[in-house]
Design a protein around this motif. Structure first.
Motif, PDB file in Angstrom:
ATOM      1  N   SER A   4       0.829  -1.211   0.000  1.00 40.86           N
ATOM      2  CA  SER A   4       0.000   0.000   0.000  1.00 40.86           C
ATOM      3  C   SER A   4       0.858   1.254   0.000  1.00 40.86           C
ATOM      4  CB  SER A   4      -0.909   0.013   1.226  1.00 40.86           C
ATOM      5  OG  SER A   4      -1.798  -1.063   1.175  1.00 40.86           O
ATOM      6  N   ILE A   5       1.914   1.249   0.809  1.00 43.28           N
ATOM      7  CA  ILE A   5       2.836   2.384   0.839  1.00 43.28           C
ATOM      8  C   ILE A   5       3.475   2.568  -0.530  1.00 43.28           C
ATOM      9  CG2 ILE A   5       5.041   3.202   1.790  1.00 43.28           C
ATOM     10  CD1 ILE A   5       4.172   1.853   4.448  1.00 43.28           C
ATOM     11  N   ALA A   6       3.859   1.455  -1.148  1.00 42.41           N
ATOM     12  CA  ALA A   6       4.481   1.518  -2.476  1.00 42.41           C
ATOM     13  C   ALA A   6       3.536   2.138  -3.498  1.00 42.41           C
ATOM     14  CB  ALA A   6       4.906   0.121  -2.921  1.00 42.41           C
ATOM     15  N   HIS A   7       2.293   1.747  -3.468  1.00 41.04           N
ATOM     16  CA  HIS A   7       1.326   2.292  -4.430  1.00 41.04           C
ATOM     17  C   HIS A   7       1.014   3.760  -4.156  1.00 41.04           C
ATOM     18  CE1 HIS A   7       0.420  -1.150  -6.894  1.00 41.04           C
ATOM     19  NE2 HIS A   7       0.457  -1.902  -5.814  1.00 41.04           N
ATOM     20  N   ILE A   8       0.948   4.144  -2.895  1.00 40.06           N
ATOM     21  CA  ILE A   8       0.704   5.551  -2.553  1.00 40.06           C
ATOM     22  C   ILE A   8       1.872   6.410  -3.019  1.00 40.06           C
ATOM     23  CG2 ILE A   8       0.519   7.165  -0.611  1.00 40.06           C
ATOM     24  CD1 ILE A   8      -1.122   4.917   0.821  1.00 40.06           C
ATOM     25  N   CYS A   9       3.091   5.960  -2.744  1.00 38.34           N
ATOM     26  CA  CYS A   9       4.282   6.721  -3.160  1.00 38.34           C
ATOM     27  C   CYS A   9       4.402   6.798  -4.682  1.00 38.34           C
ATOM     28  CB  CYS A   9       5.546   6.104  -2.576  1.00 38.34           C
ATOM     29  SG  CYS A   9       5.746   6.360  -0.810  1.00 38.34           S
ATOM     30  N   ALA A  10       3.886   5.801  -5.378  1.00 41.97           N
ATOM     31  CA  ALA A  10       3.984   5.767  -6.838  1.00 41.97           C
ATOM     32  C   ALA A  10       2.920   6.613  -7.524  1.00 41.97           C
ATOM     33  CB  ALA A  10       3.882   4.328  -7.335  1.00 41.97           C
ATOM     34  N   ALA A  11       1.887   7.008  -6.792  1.00 41.00           N
ATOM     35  CA  ALA A  11       0.775   7.724  -7.421  1.00 41.00           C
ATOM     36  C   ALA A  11       1.197   9.069  -8.008  1.00 41.00           C
ATOM     37  CB  ALA A  11      -0.362   7.908  -6.415  1.00 41.00           C
ATOM     38  N   LEU A  12       1.933   9.876  -7.267  1.00 38.73           N
ATOM     39  CA  LEU A  12       2.347  11.182  -7.785  1.00 38.73           C
ATOM     40  C   LEU A  12       3.328  11.076  -8.957  1.00 38.73           C
ATOM     41  CD1 LEU A  12       2.573  13.537  -4.685  1.00 38.73           C
ATOM     42  CD2 LEU A  12       1.076  13.730  -6.661  1.00 38.73           C
ATOM     43  N   PRO A  13       4.334  10.203  -8.892  1.00 42.51           N
ATOM     44  CA  PRO A  13       5.195  10.064 -10.074  1.00 42.51           C
ATOM     45  C   PRO A  13       4.425   9.616 -11.324  1.00 42.51           C
ATOM     46  CG  PRO A  13       6.297   9.155  -8.175  1.00 42.51           C
ATOM     47  CD  PRO A  13       4.899   9.485  -7.745  1.00 42.51           C
ATOM     48  N   ARG A  14       3.445   8.748 -11.143  1.00 38.97           N
ATOM     49  CA  ARG A  14       2.655   8.330 -12.295  1.00 38.97           C
ATOM     50  C   ARG A  14       1.802   9.491 -12.819  1.00 38.97           C
ATOM     51  NH1 ARG A  14       0.251   2.499 -12.128  1.00 38.97           N
ATOM     52  NH2 ARG A  14       1.218   2.342 -14.156  1.00 38.97           N
ATOM     53  N   ALA A  15       1.275  10.307 -11.914  1.00 33.82           N
ATOM     54  CA  ALA A  15       0.511  11.491 -12.331  1.00 33.82           C
ATOM     55  C   ALA A  15       1.432  12.484 -13.030  1.00 33.82           C
ATOM     56  CB  ALA A  15      -0.167  12.146 -11.129  1.00 33.82           C
ATOM     57  N   GLY A  16       2.651  12.625 -12.522  1.00 32.43           N
ATOM     58  CA  GLY A  16       3.636  13.491 -13.171  1.00 32.43           C
ATOM     59  C   GLY A  16       3.965  13.014 -14.574  1.00 32.43           C
ATOM     60  N   HIS A  17       4.053  11.712 -14.724  1.00 38.91           N
ATOM     61  CA  HIS A  17       4.311  11.121 -16.041  1.00 38.91           C
ATOM     62  C   HIS A  17       3.175  11.458 -17.005  1.00 38.91           C
ATOM     63  CE1 HIS A  17       5.858   8.082 -18.813  1.00 38.91           C
ATOM     64  NE2 HIS A  17       4.625   7.621 -18.918  1.00 38.91           N
ATOM     65  N   PHE A  18       1.956  11.356 -16.533  1.00 40.95           N
ATOM     66  CA  PHE A  18       0.781  11.682 -17.336  1.00 40.95           C
ATOM     67  C   PHE A  18       0.791  13.161 -17.728  1.00 40.95           C
ATOM     68  CE2 PHE A  18      -3.697  12.989 -17.656  1.00 40.95           C
ATOM     69  CZ  PHE A  18      -4.130  12.132 -18.657  1.00 40.95           C
ATOM     70  N   ALA A  19       1.062  14.030 -16.742  1.00 38.68           N
ATOM     71  CA  ALA A  19       1.109  15.477 -17.009  1.00 38.68           C
ATOM     72  C   ALA A  19       2.243  15.809 -17.981  1.00 38.68           C
ATOM     73  CB  ALA A  19       1.284  16.254 -15.707  1.00 38.68           C
ATOM     74  N   GLY A  20       3.374  15.136 -17.823  1.00 39.51           N
ATOM     75  CA  GLY A  20       4.495  15.352 -18.733  1.00 39.51           C
ATOM     76  C   GLY A  20       4.145  14.981 -20.166  1.00 39.51           C
ATOM     77  N   GLY A  21       3.350  13.939 -20.328  1.00 43.70           N
ATOM     78  CA  GLY A  21       2.898  13.557 -21.667  1.00 43.70           C
ATOM     79  C   GLY A  21       2.060  14.652 -22.306  1.00 43.70           C
ATOM     80  N   TRP A  22       1.185  15.270 -21.516  1.00 40.02           N
ATOM     81  CA  TRP A  22       0.385  16.373 -22.036  1.00 40.02           C
ATOM     82  C   TRP A  22       1.247  17.589 -22.358  1.00 40.02           C
ATOM     83  CZ3 TRP A  22      -4.062  16.281 -24.299  1.00 40.02           C
ATOM     84  CH2 TRP A  22      -4.922  15.226 -24.050  1.00 40.02           C
TER      85      TRP A  22
END
Length: 178
Positions: A4-22
């Motif tokens: 759960s900690i791993a998934h929570i910590c990964a959420a913002l980097p994945r969102a950053g990746h999405f925003a970077g794509g845009w």
């Protein structure tokens, strides 16, 4: 709990990746607009050229955290490739704890000061007609380093869980795209 900690910590980097794509999509539009304007309408500007490198830099910094999560970063595997899975996990843990997080913490700390000084002085483009508010792009340094730190914490939690339970080794992506 570590998962759960791993998934929570990964959420913002994945969102950053999405925003970077845009941002890359916006970058393509700005480049196209600038090229057509310069070629056919004689409307090139320093502001558009600076916007291009700002968008490119921001997109790259937003994507670095997800790159680490996907194990798509540069890795020197001269010896590691022949290690057993458990030794690879230990090597990842030691690398994160001893090198990656302290180094990124140092960079994060100084990048905040770098952006704050640009904001306090009202730093803008050096060239005439360029973009004002240079602190915005400088802030992306701190954001990018923070995203990689979160990714490192996510992978660290996964590695500790793998050591406890005998789970997946870190030579495969931890969070592959669905």
């Amino acid at each position: 709990m570590l998962q759960s900690i791993a998934h929570i910590c990964a959420a913002l980097p994945r969102a950053g990746h999405f925003a970077g794509g845009w941002l890359l999509f916006c970058l393509a539009f700005v480049i196209g607009y600038d090229v057509v304007g310069r070629k056919f309408f004689n409307t090139g500007s320093t502001m558009l050229q600076e916007l291009q490198w700002h968008l490119h830099g921001a997109a790259m910094l937003l994507g670095f955290g997800a790159t680490y999560l996907k194990d798509a970063h540069v890795r020197v595997d001269l010896l590691r490739g022949s290690f057993p899975p458990r030794a690879k996990i230990w090597l990842e843990v030691l690398g994160i704890v001893l090198f990656l997080i302290p180094y990124l913490g140092f960079l994060f700390h100084f990048s905040i000061d770098y952006a704050l000084r640009a904001w306090a002085t009202g730093e803008g483009s050096v060239g005439g007609g360029g973009l004002p508010n240079r602190w915005i792009i400088k802030s992306f340094l701190a954001i990018g380093f923070a995203l990689v730190i979160l990714s490192a914490l996510s992978i660290l939690a996964r590695c500790i869980d793998a050591l406890r339970t005998g789970g997946k080794a870190p030579d495969t992506p931890f969070f592959p795209d669905p």
